[in-house]
Design a protein around this motif. Sequence first.
Motif, PDB file in Angstrom:
ATOM      1  N   ALA A 195      11.570   3.802   3.008  1.00 50.21           N
ATOM      2  CA  ALA A 195      11.613   4.251   1.617  1.00 50.21           C
ATOM      3  C   ALA A 195      11.043   3.191   0.676  1.00 50.21           C
ATOM      4  O   ALA A 195      10.872   2.013   1.041  1.00 50.21           O
ATOM      5  CB  ALA A 195      13.052   4.576   1.224  1.00 50.21           C
ATOM      6  N   THR A 196      10.753   3.606  -0.543  1.00 50.74           N
ATOM      7  CA  THR A 196      10.209   2.695  -1.545  1.00 50.74           C
ATOM      8  C   THR A 196      11.048   1.430  -1.671  1.00 50.74           C
ATOM      9  O   THR A 196      10.511   0.316  -1.765  1.00 50.74           O
ATOM     10  CB  THR A 196      10.125   3.426  -2.903  1.00 50.74           C
ATOM     11  N   GLU A 197      12.370   1.595  -1.663  1.00 53.43           N
ATOM     12  CA  GLU A 197      13.252   0.435  -1.807  1.00 53.43           C
ATOM     13  C   GLU A 197      13.115  -0.518  -0.617  1.00 53.43           C
ATOM     14  O   GLU A 197      13.187  -1.742  -0.774  1.00 53.43           O
ATOM     15  CB  GLU A 197      14.702   0.911  -1.944  1.00 53.43           C
ATOM     16  N   VAL A 198      12.903   0.027   0.577  1.00 51.15           N
ATOM     17  CA  VAL A 198      12.688  -0.804   1.762  1.00 51.15           C
ATOM     18  C   VAL A 198      11.383  -1.581   1.629  1.00 51.15           C
ATOM     19  O   VAL A 198      11.308  -2.771   1.971  1.00 51.15           O
ATOM     20  CB  VAL A 198      12.686   0.066   3.028  1.00 51.15           C
ATOM     21  N   ALA A 209       8.282  13.650  -0.195  1.00 45.64           N
ATOM     22  CA  ALA A 209       8.807  13.067   1.042  1.00 45.64           C
ATOM     23  C   ALA A 209       8.210  11.703   1.403  1.00 45.64           C
ATOM     24  O   ALA A 209       8.937  10.837   1.901  1.00 45.64           O
ATOM     25  CB  ALA A 209       8.629  14.044   2.196  1.00 45.64           C
ATOM     26  N   PRO A 210       6.907  11.451   1.216  1.00 47.95           N
ATOM     27  CA  PRO A 210       6.360  10.153   1.639  1.00 47.95           C
ATOM     28  C   PRO A 210       6.999   8.941   0.963  1.00 47.95           C
ATOM     29  O   PRO A 210       6.862   7.827   1.473  1.00 47.95           O
ATOM     30  CB  PRO A 210       4.873  10.270   1.277  1.00 47.95           C
ATOM     31  N   ARG A 211       7.677   9.133  -0.153  1.00 44.70           N
ATOM     32  CA  ARG A 211       8.368   8.006  -0.787  1.00 44.70           C
ATOM     33  C   ARG A 211       9.632   7.631  -0.027  1.00 44.70           C
ATOM     34  O   ARG A 211      10.251   6.602  -0.324  1.00 44.70           O
ATOM     35  CB  ARG A 211       8.727   8.356  -2.234  1.00 44.70           C
ATOM     36  N   ILE A 212      10.007   8.458   0.968  1.00 42.91           N
ATOM     37  CA  ILE A 212      11.229   8.217   1.736  1.00 42.91           C
ATOM     38  C   ILE A 212      10.931   7.851   3.183  1.00 42.91           C
ATOM     39  O   ILE A 212      11.455   6.865   3.703  1.00 42.91           O
ATOM     40  CB  ILE A 212      12.148   9.457   1.676  1.00 42.91           C
ATOM     41  N   ARG A 246       9.923  -2.549  -1.094  1.00 40.59           N
ATOM     42  CA  ARG A 246      10.124  -3.653  -2.054  1.00 40.59           C
ATOM     43  C   ARG A 246      10.841  -4.824  -1.389  1.00 40.59           C
ATOM     44  O   ARG A 246      10.529  -5.991  -1.652  1.00 40.59           O
ATOM     45  CB  ARG A 246      10.915  -3.155  -3.263  1.00 40.59           C
ATOM     46  N   GLY A 247      11.815  -4.510  -0.523  1.00 36.23           N
ATOM     47  CA  GLY A 247      12.514  -5.568   0.188  1.00 36.23           C
ATOM     48  C   GLY A 247      11.592  -6.343   1.112  1.00 36.23           C
ATOM     49  O   GLY A 247      11.677  -7.582   1.208  1.00 36.23           O
ATOM     50  N   ILE A 248      10.702  -5.630   1.806  1.00 35.98           N
ATOM     51  CA  ILE A 248       9.741  -6.296   2.690  1.00 35.98           C
ATOM     52  C   ILE A 248       8.833  -7.220   1.892  1.00 35.98           C
ATOM     53  O   ILE A 248       8.601  -8.385   2.265  1.00 35.98           O
ATOM     54  CB  ILE A 248       8.906  -5.249   3.444  1.00 35.98           C
ATOM     55  N   ILE A 249       8.318  -6.710   0.778  1.00 37.92           N
ATOM     56  CA  ILE A 249       7.407  -7.510  -0.051  1.00 37.92           C
ATOM     57  C   ILE A 249       8.108  -8.756  -0.563  1.00 37.92           C
ATOM     58  O   ILE A 249       7.562  -9.879  -0.493  1.00 37.92           O
ATOM     59  CB  ILE A 249       6.862  -6.665  -1.223  1.00 37.92           C
ATOM     60  N   ALA A 278       0.828  -1.211   0.000  1.00 38.21           N
ATOM     61  CA  ALA A 278       0.000   0.000   0.000  1.00 38.21           C
ATOM     62  C   ALA A 278       0.856   1.253   0.000  1.00 38.21           C
ATOM     63  O   ALA A 278       0.612   2.182  -0.780  1.00 38.21           O
ATOM     64  CB  ALA A 278      -0.934  -0.017   1.211  1.00 38.21           C
ATOM     65  N   LYS A 279       1.853   1.295   0.883  1.00 37.26           N
ATOM     66  CA  LYS A 279       2.701   2.487   0.939  1.00 37.26           C
ATOM     67  C   LYS A 279       3.500   2.646  -0.351  1.00 37.26           C
ATOM     68  O   LYS A 279       3.601   3.748  -0.902  1.00 37.26           O
ATOM     69  CB  LYS A 279       3.652   2.421   2.131  1.00 37.26           C
TER      70      LYS A 279
END
Length: 375
Positions: free
Chosen positions: A361-364, A354-357, A366-369, A315-316
């Motif tokens: 962050a977005t990369e984090v 800012a919310p993408r960080i 993706r890592g969780i998913i 979602a984020k």
Amino acid sequence: MPDAYELAPEEQRWCAELRALAAGPLRTLADAGPPGEVNRPLVAALGELGLLERVFPSDGPAVRALDLCLLRESLARACTEAETALALQGLGACPVAQAGTEEQRARWLPGVRAGRAVAAFALSEPGAGSDAGALALTAARDGAGWRLTGEKTWISNAPAADVYTVFARTTADAGSRGVTAFLVPADRPGLTGEPLRMLSPHPIGSLRFDAVPVSPDDVLGEPDAGFGVAMRTLNLFRPSVGAFAVGMAQAALDASVDWAGRREAFGGPLKDLQSVGHRLAEMATRTEAARLLVYAAACAYDRGAPDVAKRSAMAKLFATETAQWVVDSAVQLHGARALQEGHPLEHLYREVRAPRIYEGATEVQRGIIARELYR
């Protein structure tokens, strides 16, 4: 609880009421406030209107993740400053509500709920942002208590908050298992700070801890269990960051639909140009898809689903990336006027980055998913 894809009629009415408050009295207070500083009259209004009560109920169960998302999305559509003030109060004091003792909750939550006390969540450090387990702020034993030494940065509401939820290392070389959460009033000796100037003016700053004393009564939860306190807070708030993004995307879409219907170019309104119509259709579709992901993640959290981490990350990730694209598309459709200081889209263009960080962050995400796919 309503289906994740359809709000109940009373929830729809509540959202309409929130948007009216955001566009009216809250917008007026936001415009009168000092940019880049804590707007205490705005925070107080959130308390007087009962909105902070929804985040920190004085009686009854804790806030539903879906209610938090509806609050943030609805406020963001007309007043991002009010949305941010509410979210920061929630983020700063949610650890107290979740892990605090009766005495800690009684001391701080009434003031936060009423908008009299400003709270802050102090996790990030110069060398520990996305890697929250790498915290370097140390809590050295001093008799029965500890002394906090080190630095925090990118802390929203710093240095003007009244109380900080601070995460510090109590056990060396233990990674995330050696972190303790402390409740630190702003007037503790040795605690200083300074504001930071950002792309979009926000109340945010750095904090320095010079042997700041804390006692066992200041511990939130258990010693060395602070990382769990932080993650429980972030798991609740992560879908609502997506809701904030959806609110901004919807505001940009609404402005674009209105503009394209009124703006004459090439012999007719912009909306009649196929390229513009298709872009509006894509903006609307992505915004609705993001909203559904956010609502589904919030409902999953509320029912205690086992895949909350994956849903919240999705979602984020999707909502914040979508909002960036939708707002950028709206600016493109409006042309140079949208880049003029004071234009609503110029404001959104700075706010949406800012919310993408923050909060992962977005990369984090993706890592969780990716990690959750193999559980």
